[in-house]
Design an enzyme around this catalytic site. Structure first.
Site: not given
Ligand code: DGJ
Length: 735
Positions: A471, A541
């Site tokens: 991430d 997301d």
């Molecule tokens: C952003 C990601 O896109 C989410 O899926 C998740 O992993 C969060 N970060 C966790 O902090």
């Protein structure tokens, strides 16, 4: 002198068996691959000038020799009217240069002329040199024989005796035939709202697509497509397209000049760029891939998808299909514990999940997003005996185990930052602007590179981890690098990303069984550069299954559904408070790599039954969905803006045409109008195909068996009516 399109053809004999050829009589290079021919010549000034890019020509077809154009009055010199493959900023060029340099004596004029070339199979390299100074540029062209997608890059070498500063460096310029009937397709977005398609007529002037953010960014995809005589038929018409393989700040400019010549230049973003190149050093540009098709924007996508699967992805040319995953993020957020994860894992295994992924929260003092990033030790309160008990449990349930990391970031509230406050991007004495309470580690620093590789290597060595979700949750601010001399600091725009790639490469080489997902708060880092090292990406997301239809639709213009992960999450969705059925959510997610991110502790028995049924159905079509040919039968953003269609339908056809999978969605029916008839595409017209409903309740009255011709021609009526309705079926070729 004539323009590019009207110049008289000179004779040229090309050798069909070789991908790249050079005709010494006309000084024209020709490269063939797939259904594409690309050609450029050395003009009377010894510049490289494009002469053809389009459908594959026959061997021996004449190609125009290159000639410089006249200028246009005294205001536009020949440098502005003569297209070039790779132009230095000099000789009065007013258009976008591929290379701009400032020399230590103040000279900023750069004029590049042909020196030599080399042909090796599908690759051609051409060497250029400034007319006066020992600045060399090596242009590389490599064509994929299957898709005709051409990769272009440039390496700039300083062979002078003094350092120089590169202020702008592109891979090169793509030039389209002269014309005024072009439409530009681009993708824009923001967090939780990625990949909106825009279709706009091209006019004279410049259109800029870019990221100044240090990474690829959500705002624009590093992709373009230009259609000639745009129609609503996705699968017909001439389209030129390209994608830039770079995960740092980038820029693509699309220009239509005063002669209506269209030029597309792409590479490093010149904003705040200033790469000091010492004598003897060189700088390579990112690769800019480009292609052409006569099969419309849908055909352009299919070529890119095939190219990514066979030429880009780490498991090329035959990537393994994405397993069905469970991810804990939306269910537990930071509240991960051994018992909680094990309970979810048991439920996940019961519906056919193949990979269990624990997301954020397992490390350091990570209770919220205020703390812990950078401290990559297991949190003992949550996992008193380390990760092993959970991983063993996941394995005992028949799944493999994946883990979330965010290696490039640090929270100021962390042991790492307290120990190494100098490891982040910063300007001395200036504020350090936080995003999500975190700062960006400067990966260009050798110590940071060593730390990041070291902890990841240790993590996957000590634990049986099959998958890392990598991430990256903010963009850059204050991109300073105080550890090096001021005139070298701007190298961070290149060296950071190079080190990112080198960590991923080294990690994969040492741990070949570990798969990696690129995530950046959703789709903030998706491009053909990161896809060389990652097996899949997280497009957004936003997991609202209806919003996902447009996000996923946009995503597939440049990127294969084979890397597009999509989770089934809880209803109503947090993004819009919209309620949808479990079945609707599954069908939306089944158009890519399927995952489940719902809190399974809240599910009822019938939800588990539906999920189990649909996951089993998905496994029957996933190879087709992930690696087949995608047809957007009804695009939810068909006129190029979001939410303008009540319906959305995708059809995926396996490469051997033995199977097709169709997913159909209805936002809401109005005034009792029926669902539009569907005409499938890409089937074998002479083969017989048997229908199988993926959804338990058939979505229409369709024949059990019929020819490919029938499915493509008869007009299939689905009986979708109501709000947020969906259905899916597959066709299997009868042997
Ligand atoms: C952003 C990601 O896109 C989410 O899926 C998740 O992993 C969060 N970060 C966790 O902090």
């Amino acid at each position: 002198m004539k323009s590019f399109a009207t110049v008289l053809f000179a004779g040229l004999t090309a050798h069909a068996q070789e991908a790249a050829t050079y005709d010494a009589a006309t000084k024209v290079f020709r490269i063939d691959g797939g259904n594409v021919t690309y050609a450029f010549g050395i003009n009377d000034l010894d510049e490289l000038q494009p002469v053809y890019w389009g459908a594959r020509l026959k061997p021996g077809d004449p190609l125009p020799a290159a000639h410089t154009n006249e200028g246009h009055a005294s205001f536009d010199l020949p440098s502005g009217t003569t297209p070039q493959e790779f132009s230095g900023w000099g000789a009065g060029l007013q258009l976008e240069p591929a290379l701009k340099i400032t020399f230590p004596d103040g000279n900023r004029d750069l004029v590049l002329h042909y020196v030599s070339h080399k042909i090796e199979g599908n690759a051609l390299t051409v060497r250029l040199k400034d007319i006066e100074r020992a600045v060399f540029v090596e242009l590389r062209y490599e064509i994929d024989p299957a898709t005709g997608i051409l990769g272009r890059s440039a390496t700039i070498e300083n062979k002078t005796s003094a350092p120089l500063v590169i202020e702008q460096a592109a891979a090169g310029t793509w030039t389209l035939p002269q014309g005024t009937d072009y439409t530009l397709d681009t993708l824009t977005g923001r967090w939780a709202s990625e990949d909106a398609l825009h279709v706009e007529p091209l006019h004279q002037g410049e259109r800029v697509l870019e990221s100044r953010r240090g990474s690829t960014g959500h705002q624009n995809d590093p992709w373009f497509a230009i259609e000639r005589n745009h129609t609503n038929d996705q699968d017909a018409g001439d389209v030129w397209f390209g994608a830039l393989a770079w995960s740092g700040s980038w820029r693509i400019t699309v220009e239509q000049d005063l002669l209506n010549q269209v030029r597309v230049t792409g590479g490093y973003n010149p904003f705040d760029f200033g790469y000091k190149l010492a004598p003897g050093e060189s700088l390579a540009s990112p690769v800019f891939y480009g292609g052409y098709t006569h099969d419309g924007i849908g055909g352009a996508s299919r070529l890119l998808h095939r190219f990514e699967l066979t030429q880009i992805l780490p498991q090329r040319p035959h990537p393994k299909p994405r397993p069905v995953i469970y991810n804990s993020w939306e269910a537990t957020a930071f509240g991960v514990t051994e018992a909680g994860q094990e309970a979810l894992a048991e439920k996940a295994a019961s519906i056919g999940i193949e990979r269990f992924v624990m997301d954020d929260g397992w490390f350091g003092q990570r209770k919220t997003d205020n703390a812990g990033l950078g401290d990559w030790y297991v949190n003992k309160e949550k996992f008193p005996n380390g990760l092993k008990p959970l991983i063993d449990k996941v394995h005992s349930l028949g799944m493999d185990f994946g883990l979330w990391v965010e290696p490039e970031m640090v929270n100021p509230d962390s042991d790492l930052y307290r120990k190494h406050p100098d490891w982040v991007l910063n300007f001395t004495g200036r504020p350090r602007t936080e995003g999500r309470q975190q700062l960006v580690l400067n990966l260009a620093l050798p110590d940071v590179r060593a730390y990041v590789f070291g902890f990841l290597d240790k993590l996957v060595t000590e634990n049986d981890i099959a998958f890392l979700k990598w991430d990256y949750n903010r963009n850059w601010s204050e991109p300073g690098w105080p550890a090096v001399a001021p005139d070298e600091q701007k190298q961070v725009y290149v060296k950071y990303t190079e080190n990112l790639y080198s960590i991923l490469k080294e990690l994969r080489e040492k741990h070949p069984n570990v798969e990696i997902e690129s995530c950046s708060g959703g789709g903030g880092r998706v491009d053909l550069g990161i896809l060389r090292y990652t097996d899949e990406v997280w497009p957004s997301d936003n997991t609202d299954p209806y919003d996902r239809l447009t996000i996923q639709d946009g995503f597939t213009y440049p990127y294969t559904p084979g890397v597009m992960m999509a989770w089934v999450t809880d209803s109503p969705s947090w993004a819009n408070n919209r309620a949808t059925t479990v079945e609707y959510r599954f069908l939306s997610s089944m158009q890519g790599g399927l995952g489940v991110g719902a809190n399974l502790n809240h599910w009822q028995a019938e939800d588990f039954a539906t999920a189990k049924h649909l996951i089993a159905e998905y496994k029957q079509v996933r190879e087709t969905v992930q690696h087949g040919d995608l047809y957007r039968l009804i695009s939810p953003q068909k006129n190029g803006e979001r939410d303008n269609s009540e319906q959305s339908v995708t059809e995926s056809v396996s490469s051997d045409k033995s199977q097709a999978a169709v997913f159909a969605f209805l936002h809401s029916s109005t005034q009792g109008y029926p669902y539009p008839l569907l005409y499938l595409r890409g089937l074998d017209p002479n083969a017989q195909y048997r229908l199988h409903w993926i959804t338990e309740k058939p979505g229409g009255t369709l024949p059990e068996t019929a020819s490919g011709q029938y499915w493509m021609s008869a007009g299939l009526a689905l009986n979708l009516i109501g709000d947020f309705q969906a259905t899916a079926f597959r066709l299997d070729k009868v042997q």
